[in-house]
Motif scaffolding. Structure first.
Motif, short mmCIF file in Angstrom:
data_model
loop_
_atom_site.label_atom_id
_atom_site.label_comp_id
_atom_site.label_asym_id
_atom_site.label_seq_id
_atom_site.Cartn_x
_atom_site.Cartn_y
_atom_site.Cartn_z
N HIS A 385 3.00 -1.81 -3.45
CA HIS A 385 2.81 -2.65 -2.56
C HIS A 385 1.19 -2.69 -2.16
O HIS A 385 0.60 -3.54 -2.08
CB HIS A 385 3.79 -2.62 -1.39
N GLU A 386 0.91 -1.44 -1.75
CA GLU A 386 -0.55 -1.36 -1.33
C GLU A 386 -1.57 -1.55 -2.24
O GLU A 386 -2.72 -2.19 -2.24
CB GLU A 386 -0.70 0.02 -0.81
N PHE A 387 -1.32 -1.19 -3.78
CA PHE A 387 -2.20 -1.43 -4.85
C PHE A 387 -2.15 -3.03 -4.99
O PHE A 387 -3.47 -3.41 -5.23
CB PHE A 387 -1.69 -0.76 -5.93
N ASP A 388 -0.92 -3.87 -4.96
CA ASP A 388 -1.18 -4.95 -4.82
C ASP A 388 -1.90 -5.77 -3.93
O ASP A 388 -2.32 -6.91 -4.14
CB ASP A 388 0.33 -5.70 -4.99
N GLU A 389 -1.97 -5.22 -2.80
CA GLU A 389 -2.68 -5.82 -1.39
C GLU A 389 -4.27 -5.38 -1.66
O GLU A 389 -4.99 -6.15 -0.81
CB GLU A 389 -2.12 -5.08 -0.07
N GLY A 390 -4.67 -4.54 -2.63
CA GLY A 390 -5.94 -4.48 -3.01
C GLY A 390 -6.68 -3.18 -2.71
O GLY A 390 -7.76 -3.17 -2.48
N ALA A 391 -5.72 -2.24 -1.96
CA ALA A 391 -6.11 -0.97 -1.94
C ALA A 391 -7.33 -0.45 -2.99
O ALA A 391 -7.02 -0.50 -4.36
CB ALA A 391 -4.90 0.07 -1.66
N ALA A 392 -8.40 0.22 -2.50
CA ALA A 392 -9.18 0.67 -3.45
C ALA A 392 -8.81 2.20 -3.79
O ALA A 392 -9.50 3.24 -3.41
CB ALA A 392 -10.59 0.87 -2.77
N ARG A 393 -7.76 2.14 -4.39
CA ARG A 393 -7.27 3.55 -4.88
C ARG A 393 -6.56 3.56 -6.22
O ARG A 393 -6.09 2.47 -6.52
CB ARG A 393 -5.91 4.08 -3.77
N LYS A 394 -6.09 4.65 -6.85
CA LYS A 394 -5.41 4.82 -8.12
C LYS A 394 -4.30 5.72 -7.66
O LYS A 394 -4.31 6.92 -7.60
CB LYS A 394 -6.35 5.55 -9.24
N TYR A 395 -3.21 5.13 -7.50
CA TYR A 395 -2.11 5.76 -7.16
C TYR A 395 -1.30 6.66 -8.21
O TYR A 395 -1.08 6.21 -9.33
CB TYR A 395 -0.85 4.92 -6.34
N VAL A 396 -1.19 8.12 -8.06
CA VAL A 396 -0.59 8.85 -9.09
C VAL A 396 0.54 9.56 -8.52
O VAL A 396 0.60 10.28 -7.36
CB VAL A 396 -1.64 10.04 -9.20
N LEU A 397 1.65 9.08 -9.17
CA LEU A 397 3.06 9.67 -8.78
C LEU A 397 3.33 11.15 -8.91
O LEU A 397 2.76 11.61 -10.10
CB LEU A 397 4.33 8.74 -9.34
N ASP A 398 3.65 11.79 -8.06
CA ASP A 398 4.17 13.07 -8.35
C ASP A 398 5.42 13.41 -8.27
O ASP A 398 6.19 14.06 -7.19
CB ASP A 398 3.45 14.02 -7.20
N PRO A 399 6.24 13.53 -9.49
CA PRO A 399 7.73 13.66 -9.41
C PRO A 399 8.14 14.87 -8.87
O PRO A 399 9.38 14.88 -8.53
CB PRO A 399 7.99 13.04 -10.67
N HIS A 400 7.39 16.01 -9.39
CA HIS A 400 8.03 17.20 -8.91
C HIS A 400 7.16 18.16 -8.14
O HIS A 400 7.38 19.05 -7.89
CB HIS A 400 8.20 18.09 -10.28
#
Length: 407
Positions: A385-400
């Motif tokens: 959602h935040e990325f779609d809103e234009g956040a200047a970030r590269k979201y990296v998921l941390d599953p563990h």
């Protein structure tokens, strides 16, 4: 056998984290899986415990409903992980190896793979050359935004980090090797970026920022990044780029203000088919805008690198032609200026080992350039959602929780 959780596309605008099947060494039927791939045996594969898996702008195209992606598709093609199991045909990759996974799935055996064109492997997607994890019309290989993921042709596809402890110290940077860093670098190489050159990069999302960092690594004298989003433009400016806000009008005028002339040596499209217009038309989609602008602002004899995604089917397009991937491109202008154009998936293996070395030896800080931001797997819907809103970030998921531990 451990359980598995993955990020699942549930329809336009909606992703959820669900329990998913633990990987096995055979492709099973499921959302998006090509029928010709069902039952395919994978003794050459490895199962990875996912250390990092990134949200990509290409994933966003699907989540916005701008492709024919089926509901139930497990997303994710930017994967870094630890090998936990290997098939009987795997010789060189070992359990415990920490590895980067190129987003291209490639067999290593076909003509294209042998020529280094791993983005258009002929043997992994029955419909057309080229494949990727968790992506529409790419053969149906299960996505990697999950706790565990299967990687076919492991000896060929996986890039092993030479020192596991050292790699974990730079894991956020190394997580960019799966896609955006090689993709941005490929865009610049294709555009002929080199020492002393001027380059115009359309788009300040993660791929555009990675392209900008790549241009600087390649020795560009001036890197101009264009976008509509001030926060993303500020991010580009933070590591030495000039910026152009295309909402303010014609990029040529702003380029001339920066360079003293209205043209650059090299152009890179890091936007793709959801491009908007410039100036007063910046609120409206005009899918050919970026390509036409690049031809307009790139000098005669220059080249265009086009890693931005274009699709053959876009159900949300603004006109009937664009729904089938047909755009009003000023090819006559490009022809008159003798431009070269390179399109298509980046062949990640052409670059990832060299870029790994650049990271490990402190020649580039790619995670800082793209503002890589780790979040837990269960917060993936918020990240989307935040990325779609234009956040200047590269979201990296941390599953563990391994990124949190490394930090």
């Amino acid at each position: 056998m451990p359980g598995n959780m993955g990020v699942v596309y549930e329809g336009p605008g909606k992703v959820e984290v669900h329990e998913t099947e633990y990987p096995g060494f055979e492709l099973k039927d499921g959302p998006g899986v090509n029928p010709a791939n069902v039952g395919r045996k994978l003794p050459h594969a490895a199962i990875l415990k996912t250390v990092a898996t990134n949200i990509c702008g290409s994933d966003q195209h699907m989540v916005r409903g701008r492709t024919t992606a089926p509901q139930g598709l497990v997303l994710g093609h930017e994967i870094t992980g630890e090998v936990v199991e290997t098939g009987p045909d795997v010789e060189y990759i070992k359990t415990g190896d920490l590895v980067s996974v190129p987003f291209n799935i490639a067999c290593g055996r076909c003509r294209n793979c042998k020529e280094g064109k791993t983005g258009i492997c002929e043997n992994v997607n029955p419909d057309r050359p080229g494949s990727a994890y968790g992506y529409v019309d790419m053969g149906g290989w299960i996505g990697g935004q999950a706790q565990y993921v299967l990687v076919p042709y492991a000896d060929w596809n996986l890039l092993k980090f030479p020192d596991k402890d050292r790699a974990m110290e730079k894991i956020l940077d190394l997580a960019m090797l799966a896609d955006i860093f090689p993709t941005g670098f490929h865009g610049c190489v294709s555009a002929g970026v080199g020492p002393g050159s001027s380059v115009y990069i359309a788009g300040a999302g993660p791929v555009g920022l990675a392209a900008a960092a790549s241009a600087l690594l390649l020795g560009a004298a001036v890197v101009i990044v264009a976008d509509l989003n001030k926060e993303r433009l500020d991010q580009a400016h933070s590591f030495g780029c000039e910026t152009v806000n295309v909402a303010l009008g014609d990029p040529k005028d702003q380029i001339e203000h920066i360079l003293g002339e209205p043209e650059v040596d090299c152009g890179v499209d890091a936007v793709g088919f959801e491009a908007r217009g410039h100036g007063r038309e910046s609120e409206t989609e005009h899918p050919a805008t970026v390509l036409n602008t690049l031809m307009d602002v790139t000098r005669a004899g220059g080249a265009l690198g086009i890693p931005g995604l274009y699709v053959t089917g876009d159900p949300g397009a603004s006109d009937e032609a664009a729904r089938h991937g047909s755009l009003s491109i000023r090819i006559g202008l490009g022809w008159a200026k003798s431009h070269s154009l390179v399109t298509g998936q980046c062949p990640v293996m052409r670059y990832n080992r060299q870029l790994m070395q650049a990271i490990l030896h402190d020649r580039v800080q790619i995670a800082k350039a793209v503002n890589a931001t780790p979040i837990p797997l269960d917060q993936a819907p918020r990240g989307y959602h935040e990325f779609d809103e234009g956040a200047a970030r590269k979201y990296v998921l941390d599953p563990h929780g391994m990124l949190a531990s490394a930090a």
